[in-house]
Design a protein around this motif. Structure first.
Motif, PDB file in Angstrom:
ATOM      1  N   LEU A  50       0.819  -1.206   0.000  1.00  0.00           N
ATOM      2  CA  LEU A  50       0.000   0.000   0.000  1.00  0.00           C
ATOM      3  C   LEU A  50       0.855   1.260   0.000  1.00  0.00           C
ATOM      4  O   LEU A  50       0.588   2.211  -0.757  1.00  0.00           O
ATOM      5  CB  LEU A  50      -0.927   0.006   1.220  1.00  0.00           C
ATOM      6  CG  LEU A  50      -2.104  -0.965   1.198  1.00  0.00           C
ATOM      7  CD1 LEU A  50      -2.851  -0.903   2.524  1.00  0.00           C
ATOM      8  CD2 LEU A  50      -3.047  -0.642   0.048  1.00  0.00           C
ATOM      9  N   VAL A  51       1.871   1.279   0.844  1.00  0.00           N
ATOM     10  CA  VAL A  51       2.717   2.468   0.956  1.00  0.00           C
ATOM     11  C   VAL A  51       3.393   2.778  -0.370  1.00  0.00           C
ATOM     12  O   VAL A  51       3.339   3.916  -0.876  1.00  0.00           O
ATOM     13  CB  VAL A  51       3.758   2.289   2.068  1.00  0.00           C
ATOM     14  CG1 VAL A  51       4.816   3.399   1.991  1.00  0.00           C
ATOM     15  CG2 VAL A  51       3.088   2.299   3.438  1.00  0.00           C
ATOM     16  N   PHE A  52       4.031   1.771  -0.961  1.00  0.00           N
ATOM     17  CA  PHE A  52       4.794   2.024  -2.186  1.00  0.00           C
ATOM     18  C   PHE A  52       3.888   2.321  -3.380  1.00  0.00           C
ATOM     19  O   PHE A  52       4.213   3.182  -4.210  1.00  0.00           O
ATOM     20  CB  PHE A  52       5.720   0.841  -2.493  1.00  0.00           C
ATOM     21  CG  PHE A  52       6.895   0.750  -1.569  1.00  0.00           C
ATOM     22  CD1 PHE A  52       7.777   1.809  -1.444  1.00  0.00           C
ATOM     23  CD2 PHE A  52       7.132  -0.382  -0.808  1.00  0.00           C
ATOM     24  CE1 PHE A  52       8.870   1.747  -0.585  1.00  0.00           C
ATOM     25  CE2 PHE A  52       8.205  -0.459   0.048  1.00  0.00           C
ATOM     26  CZ  PHE A  52       9.075   0.607   0.165  1.00  0.00           C
ATOM     27  N   VAL A  53       2.755   1.653  -3.470  1.00  0.00           N
ATOM     28  CA  VAL A  53       1.842   1.906  -4.583  1.00  0.00           C
ATOM     29  C   VAL A  53       1.257   3.307  -4.487  1.00  0.00           C
ATOM     30  O   VAL A  53       1.217   4.057  -5.478  1.00  0.00           O
ATOM     31  CB  VAL A  53       0.730   0.836  -4.618  1.00  0.00           C
ATOM     32  CG1 VAL A  53      -0.448   1.309  -5.469  1.00  0.00           C
ATOM     33  CG2 VAL A  53       1.276  -0.461  -5.185  1.00  0.00           C
ATOM     34  N   LEU A  54       0.789   3.693  -3.312  1.00  0.00           N
ATOM     35  CA  LEU A  54       0.211   5.022  -3.160  1.00  0.00           C
ATOM     36  C   LEU A  54       1.252   6.123  -3.346  1.00  0.00           C
ATOM     37  O   LEU A  54       0.972   7.168  -3.947  1.00  0.00           O
ATOM     38  CB  LEU A  54      -0.458   5.150  -1.792  1.00  0.00           C
ATOM     39  CG  LEU A  54      -1.739   4.325  -1.631  1.00  0.00           C
ATOM     40  CD1 LEU A  54      -2.243   4.387  -0.193  1.00  0.00           C
ATOM     41  CD2 LEU A  54      -2.823   4.816  -2.584  1.00  0.00           C
ATOM     42  N   LEU A  55       2.459   5.890  -2.849  1.00  0.00           N
ATOM     43  CA  LEU A  55       3.528   6.865  -3.071  1.00  0.00           C
ATOM     44  C   LEU A  55       3.822   7.020  -4.558  1.00  0.00           C
ATOM     45  O   LEU A  55       4.002   8.145  -5.057  1.00  0.00           O
ATOM     46  CB  LEU A  55       4.799   6.439  -2.325  1.00  0.00           C
ATOM     47  CG  LEU A  55       4.861   6.731  -0.833  1.00  0.00           C
ATOM     48  CD1 LEU A  55       6.129   6.138  -0.230  1.00  0.00           C
ATOM     49  CD2 LEU A  55       4.815   8.235  -0.567  1.00  0.00           C
ATOM     50  N   ALA A  56       3.885   5.904  -5.271  1.00  0.00           N
ATOM     51  CA  ALA A  56       4.158   5.959  -6.711  1.00  0.00           C
ATOM     52  C   ALA A  56       3.052   6.691  -7.451  1.00  0.00           C
ATOM     53  O   ALA A  56       3.321   7.489  -8.363  1.00  0.00           O
ATOM     54  CB  ALA A  56       4.326   4.541  -7.261  1.00  0.00           C
ATOM     55  N   GLN A  57       1.801   6.443  -7.071  1.00  0.00           N
ATOM     56  CA  GLN A  57       0.684   7.114  -7.740  1.00  0.00           C
ATOM     57  C   GLN A  57       0.705   8.616  -7.475  1.00  0.00           C
ATOM     58  O   GLN A  57       0.544   9.421  -8.402  1.00  0.00           O
ATOM     59  CB  GLN A  57      -0.635   6.504  -7.283  1.00  0.00           C
ATOM     60  CG  GLN A  57      -0.857   5.074  -7.772  1.00  0.00           C
ATOM     61  CD  GLN A  57      -2.188   4.503  -7.325  1.00  0.00           C
ATOM     62  OE1 GLN A  57      -3.013   5.198  -6.735  1.00  0.00           O
ATOM     63  NE2 GLN A  57      -2.410   3.235  -7.599  1.00  0.00           N
ATOM     64  N   VAL A  58       0.896   8.997  -6.226  1.00  0.00           N
ATOM     65  CA  VAL A  58       0.909  10.428  -5.892  1.00  0.00           C
ATOM     66  C   VAL A  58       2.098  11.126  -6.543  1.00  0.00           C
ATOM     67  O   VAL A  58       1.959  12.220  -7.124  1.00  0.00           O
ATOM     68  CB  VAL A  58       0.935  10.624  -4.363  1.00  0.00           C
ATOM     69  CG1 VAL A  58       1.186  12.095  -4.015  1.00  0.00           C
ATOM     70  CG2 VAL A  58      -0.379  10.154  -3.741  1.00  0.00           C
ATOM     71  N   ALA A  59       3.272  10.502  -6.465  1.00  0.00           N
ATOM     72  CA  ALA A  59       4.463  11.123  -7.055  1.00  0.00           C
ATOM     73  C   ALA A  59       4.307  11.290  -8.558  1.00  0.00           C
ATOM     74  O   ALA A  59       4.676  12.333  -9.130  1.00  0.00           O
ATOM     75  CB  ALA A  59       5.698  10.270  -6.733  1.00  0.00           C
ATOM     76  N   SER A  60       3.755  10.278  -9.216  1.00  0.00           N
ATOM     77  CA  SER A  60       3.579  10.356 -10.670  1.00  0.00           C
ATOM     78  C   SER A  60       2.590  11.447 -11.046  1.00  0.00           C
ATOM     79  O   SER A  60       2.847  12.267 -11.949  1.00  0.00           O
ATOM     80  CB  SER A  60       3.088   9.003 -11.201  1.00  0.00           C
ATOM     81  OG  SER A  60       4.036   7.978 -10.977  1.00  0.00           O
ATOM     82  N   LEU A  61       1.462  11.492 -10.363  1.00  0.00           N
ATOM     83  CA  LEU A  61       0.460  12.508 -10.684  1.00  0.00           C
ATOM     84  C   LEU A  61       0.960  13.913 -10.361  1.00  0.00           C
ATOM     85  O   LEU A  61       0.649  14.870 -11.082  1.00  0.00           O
ATOM     86  CB  LEU A  61      -0.833  12.219  -9.924  1.00  0.00           C
ATOM     87  CG  LEU A  61      -1.728  11.132 -10.535  1.00  0.00           C
ATOM     88  CD1 LEU A  61      -2.825  10.732  -9.569  1.00  0.00           C
ATOM     89  CD2 LEU A  61      -2.332  11.608 -11.857  1.00  0.00           C
TER      90      LEU A  61
END
Length: 258
Positions: A117-128
């Motif tokens: 959860l942490v890494f997926v959400l971080l990746a999504q927020v950082a990308s957007l």
């Protein structure tokens, strides 16, 4: 099975939109899973709208990215993220299939689930955040494409030949309902639509956007193969994990290049 019935099934099972599912059988499931990308596009439009509204009101790209990441979670009641966490715990447990499935059904979240959860959400927020920072249009488009690709992964996972790991639950209800030909045609339609959306940004983005969807499908297929070998088939949790994996892959790919 009519198109409205399929749309009702897709929106009623894959989103929190107030849609009543009038039929719950294999034919309805087939039509619904073929319509899954449409439900995803609607979720993506809502996510993009919230992000653009915050940017218009003076917020920065990071806050807009957080909001655009939160909206799909809200519109799916967090089920996809929960499925991601449960699937990560099941895969990481090292237990036989029956024990891994039991772990996935437990209400608590283990360390593998937390990390996922942490890494997926971080990746999504950082990308957007990067995409919104480059262009409001680019960020909004990415939110829509990612949500659509996420549900396309579910269409493919529901194709004929992919078994259910359990005899009950959403996974069993939709496993194997989509003909392979229908899954391929739906994929082609989404790829063409993604390329058309990318054309709004320029010639290079036609390739980048369509490749992002193709990469999302490819990575989701790798996870699907791993889950079917590990668990003996798909579950509702696996569908959630596939959606989040495809969405994240799409967003990351869209950040690459000039």
């Amino acid at each position: 099975m009519s198109c409205p019935d399929g749309l009702r099934f897709a929106f009623g099972t894959l989103t929190a939109f107030p849609v009543e599912v009038s039929r719950w059988d294999r034919k309805a499931a087939r039509a619904g899973m073929l319509c899954a990308p449409v439900a995803g596009a609607a979720v993506g439009v809502c996510a993009a709208a919230v992000g653009l509204f915050l940017l218009y009101m003076g917020a920065g790209p990071f806050l807009a990215a957080v909001a655009s990441t939160a909206v799909p979670a809200v519109l799916t009641r967090g089920l996809h993220l929960d499925g991601l966490a449960d699937t990560a715990d099941g895969l990481g447990s090292g237990k036989p299939a029956a024990d891994a499935l039991r772990i996935m059904k437990q209400s608590d979240i283990g360390p593998f689930g937390v990390l996922a959860l942490v890494f997926v959400l971080l990746a999504q927020v950082a990308s957007l955040a990067q995409l919104y920072g480059a262009s409001w249009t680019r960020g909004a488009l990415a939110a829509v494409v990612a949500a659509t690709a996420a549900r396309l992964a579910l269409t493919l996972a529901a194709r004929t030949g992919v078994p259910a790991a359990r005899p009950e639950g959403l996974g069993a209800a939709v496993a194997g309902v989509v003909p392979v030909r229908g899954a391929v045609l739906t994929t082609a339609v989404v790829l063409v639509a993604a390329a058309g959306a990318g054309a709004l940004l320029g010639a290079y983005d036609i390739i980048r956007t369509s490749f992002a969807v193709a990469a999302a499908v490819g990575v989701a297929e790798l996870l699907l193969g791993r889950c079917t070998r590990r668990f003996g088939g798909v579950t509702g949790d696996v569908f959630g994990a596939l959606a989040e994996t495809a969405a994240t892959t799409t967003l990351v790919v869209l950040t690459l290049g000039p």
